[in-house]
Scaffold this motif. Structure first.
Motif, short mmCIF file in Angstrom:
data_model
loop_
_atom_site.label_atom_id
_atom_site.label_comp_id
_atom_site.label_asym_id
_atom_site.label_seq_id
_atom_site.Cartn_x
_atom_site.Cartn_y
_atom_site.Cartn_z
N UNK A 220 -42.75 27.61 -27.50
CA UNK A 220 -41.70 26.86 -26.81
C UNK A 220 -40.35 27.11 -27.45
N UNK A 221 -39.39 26.27 -27.08
CA UNK A 221 -38.04 26.40 -27.62
C UNK A 221 -37.96 25.87 -29.05
N UNK A 222 -36.79 26.02 -29.67
CA UNK A 222 -36.63 25.58 -31.06
C UNK A 222 -36.91 24.08 -31.23
N UNK A 223 -36.70 23.29 -30.17
CA UNK A 223 -36.94 21.85 -30.27
C UNK A 223 -38.40 21.52 -30.60
N UNK B 156 -41.23 31.31 -30.62
CA UNK B 156 -39.99 30.88 -29.98
C UNK B 156 -39.80 31.60 -28.65
N UNK B 157 -39.70 30.80 -27.59
CA UNK B 157 -39.51 31.37 -26.26
C UNK B 157 -38.60 30.46 -25.46
N UNK B 158 -37.58 31.01 -24.85
CA UNK B 158 -36.67 30.18 -24.07
C UNK B 158 -37.30 29.78 -22.74
N UNK B 159 -38.02 30.71 -22.14
CA UNK B 159 -38.66 30.39 -20.87
C UNK B 159 -40.00 29.74 -21.15
N UNK B 160 -40.44 28.89 -20.23
CA UNK B 160 -41.75 28.31 -20.45
C UNK B 160 -42.79 29.38 -20.16
#
Ligand SMILES: Cc1cc2nc3c(=O)[nH]c(=O)nc-3n(C[C@H](O)[C@H](O)[C@H](O)COP(=O)(O)OP(=O)(O)OC[C@H]3O[C@@H](n4cnc5c(N)ncnc54)[C@H](O)[C@@H]3O)c2cc1C
Ligand SMILES: Nc1ncnc2c1ncn2[C@@H]1O[C@H](COP(=O)(O)O)[C@@H](O)[C@H]1O
Lengths: 249, 313
Positions: free
Chosen positions: A65-68, A88-92
């Motif tokens: 997922x994202x950094x969050x 780390x991936x910006x898109x789901x």
């Protein structure tokens, strides 16, 4: 057994009443409380208990997922996991992609047991564990409500439509857990401090060279058909009359 | 044209009603040609039932000793081998289908469409997400096979009366020896099955004990109804897990659902959204269950339920 890998997905907290955005572009996630997927907390709790019984030496939590999602991984570390991996991936990433990422880490870190939730409560897909078992060529035991390890095998009680089913699988294996497996522990403040020092590795999804597979496109979102509030009756006689009127009693 | 393969769910002798509902979903796709495959150790009885379903073209049987029990990792490679001639592979969104179909999808190298509630076209579907708080319209890529599970509460069962051809086939794939069934512990019950019952009476945490659940059984007996429960009631051990209704239990669509001492948490409501009439008995008028109930009664269940049971003669 050496290593257990646990998937922790960051999702909208189960107490939040999710709403579809007015323009139908998705559900409202801004400013909404996010948590570890409830099933994944149970999976992690089980992994920690296995380690505490001396039946495993390391518990690794992973999130795609994202950094969050680092927040949820830190919570996992505070619960007692030894180290964390954020892919780390910006898109789901869809379940097949997540399964392929997990397989990559399994090979790299020589994982013996994978514990996942039976479903993520955002997309309600219930696919990732079964897909991982397929591409890994290892057994799957889904919807587990009891788990007993015995050397190279695991006996798993599964919650199925007809009741319960007990299967035995050879390890390594993928097990997806149901809520009745255990009750997850609360995180204590000192553990949160300690968790800050535990290793959290960040890998860019692009560096893994994973083919996410053909993608399912989300075209639009809508609110479900609402049921209308009906009538209130004053007493049992009123209820019986209302049922009779509808031909239901 | 869509060539759709449906995986039959059965217990060795009886076809599960979810299969007939999956047929209805498949038949709603324009120009669909539907085959059902029965994987079993002895398939004849189940194949005959599948062959009677309307709109089915062929029933394929794969008989192997290993297919005695439905173990996903054993069935999936056989299904993946048969799937090559099809544009779609569907199964019911029961624990059987949820366990099996994603394994098949991964062997075929695609993602799955889970819980199809409407087929808009051959590749566009509606499905619930966030415990049914939202409905997503999704599109599967046109150039790869579509694997999906069908939300059976959204469909009526296909009717009988057909006599589709039955064909036995051999599937030459290796079956892994790594998974063994030890025991099935199913609570035998002569009450109507929760997933197909026309009426369901369900109890929640408020029942307070296994004994008190007798109030629910007595009312259900009067109505000829199946029994359901909230997760809280199952967790507390009042009833077995197979009676749980909701996001992580069964999704049902009876004509009548009576919720007794159930607050109406979102995870519970997602299991009863498609019920015809919802009745709620709860002593707290603020309970969310009343927001969806067609008929609501604010009362103490310990007086109201016996009274209701007595008045239904
Ligand atoms: C990931 C996840 C998945 C879940 N999946 C499910 C699921 O599939 N199904 C499910 O049901 N839940 C599920 N839950 C749990 C759900 O959130 C609720 O906790 C649960 O449904 C509550 O059960 P209940 O209504 O019986 O209990 P409560 O919420 O405690 O409600 C009891 C009700 O009884 C009423 N009451 C008390 N005494 C009386 C009396 N004497 N007479 C009349 N009324 C009385 C009270 O007013 C109250 O409304 C899930 C939760 C999570 C986190
Ligand atoms: N992005 C993700 N990151 C970490 N774990 C995941 C992710 N997606 C799925 N999982 C794991 O797979 C389980 C099933 O997810 P799903 O197939 O999406 O319903 C979850 O409960 C997690 O344990």
């Amino acid at each position: 057994m050496e290593k257990i890998l646990v998937g922790l997905k960051r999702v909208v907290d189960y107490n939040v009443r999710v709403r579809v955005r007015n323009d139908g572009s998705g559900v409202e996630t801004d400013g909404v409380k996010m948590s570890i997927n409830p099933f994944d907390e149970i999976a992690l709790e089980e992994a920690l208990r296995i380690k505490e019984r001396g039946e495993a030496s390391e518990v690794i939590v992973i999130s795609v997922g994202g950094v969050d999602a680092q927040q949820q991984l830190r919570t996992g570390l505070a619960m007692g996991a030894d180290r964390a991996i954020l892919v780390d991936s910006d898109d789901s990433v869809e379940p097949l992609g997540v399964a392929r990422i997990f397989k990559n880490i399994i090979d790299r870190d020589e994982i013996d047991l994978v514990l996942l939730g039976k479903q993520a409560i955002d997309d309600d897909n219930s696919q990732t564990g079964q897909m991982l078992a397929a591409i890994w060529g290892r057994p799957q035991a889904t919807f587990a409500s009891k788990l007993d390890l015995d050397g190279d095998t695991a006996k798993v009680t599964r919650e199925v439509d007809a009741g319960l089913e007990i299967i035995e699988v050879d390890l390594p294996a993928v097990i997806t857990v149901d809520l009745r497996l255990n009750e997850a522990r609360y995180v204590k403040l000192p553990d949160i401090m300690k968790a800050k020092k535990k290793p959290l590795e960040v890998i860019a999804v692009a560096d893994l060279g994973i083919d996410p597979g053909p993608q399912i496109k989300e075209l639009s979102f809508e609110a479900p058909a609402e049921r209308e509030r009906g009538v209130m009756v004053d007493d049992v006689a009123g209820l019986v009359a209302a049922l009779k009127e509808k031909g239901l009693a | 044209m869509s060539k759709i393969l449906i995986i039959a769910e059965h217990d060795g002798s009886t076809l599960n009603p979810g299969t007939a509902k999956t047929v209805t979903c498949a038949a709603s796709i324009e120009g669909a040609e539907i085959d059902i495959v029965v994987l079993a150790s002895a398939a004849a009885a189940v194949a005959a039932q599948a062959s009677s379903l309307e709109l089915v073209t062929r029933v394929l049987t794969v008989e192997r000793a290993e297919n005695e029990h439905p173990i996903a990792a054993l069935l999936a490679p056989q299904i993946a081998a048969i799937a090559s001639g099809y544009s779609h592979v569907f199964g019911p969104s029961t624990t059987f289908g949820k366990d099996l179909m994603p394994h098949v999808a991964a062997l075929l190298g695609v993602n799955q469409i889970s819980d199809i509630m409407n087929a808009e076209s051959s590749h566009t579907f509606k499905r619930p997400i966030y415990a049914g708080n939202a409905v997503a319209t999704v599109e599967a890529p046109g150039d790869s096979i579509v694997v999906g599970t069908v939300r059976i509460a959204s469909y009526a069962a296909a009717k009988g009366g057909n006599a589709a051809a039955i064909e036995s086939i051999d599937v030459a794939v290796d079956i892994p020896p790594h998974t063994r069934l030890i025991e099935v512990l199913s609570g035998a019950s002569d009450r109507p099955d929760l997933q197909t019952a026309a009426k369901v009476v369900a109890g929640g945490r408020a029942l307070g004990s296994e004994d008190n659940f007798n109030l629910i059984y007595k009312l259900a007996d009067k109505l000829g109804a199946g029994i359901g429960a909230s997760r809280a009631a199952v967790d507390a051990g009042y009833v077995p897990n197979e009676l749980q209704v909701g996001q992580t239990g069964k999704i049902i669509a009876p004509d009548l659902y009576i919720a007794i001492g159930i607050s109406g948490a979102i995870q519970h409501l997602t299991g009863i959204k498609d019920a015809g009439t919802i009745v709620a008995i709860n002593k707290d008028e603020e309970s969310p269950i009343f927001e969806v109930a067609d008929i609501g009664l604010v009362a103490d269940l310990f007086t109201a339920v016996p009274e209701l049971t007595d008045s239904l003669d």
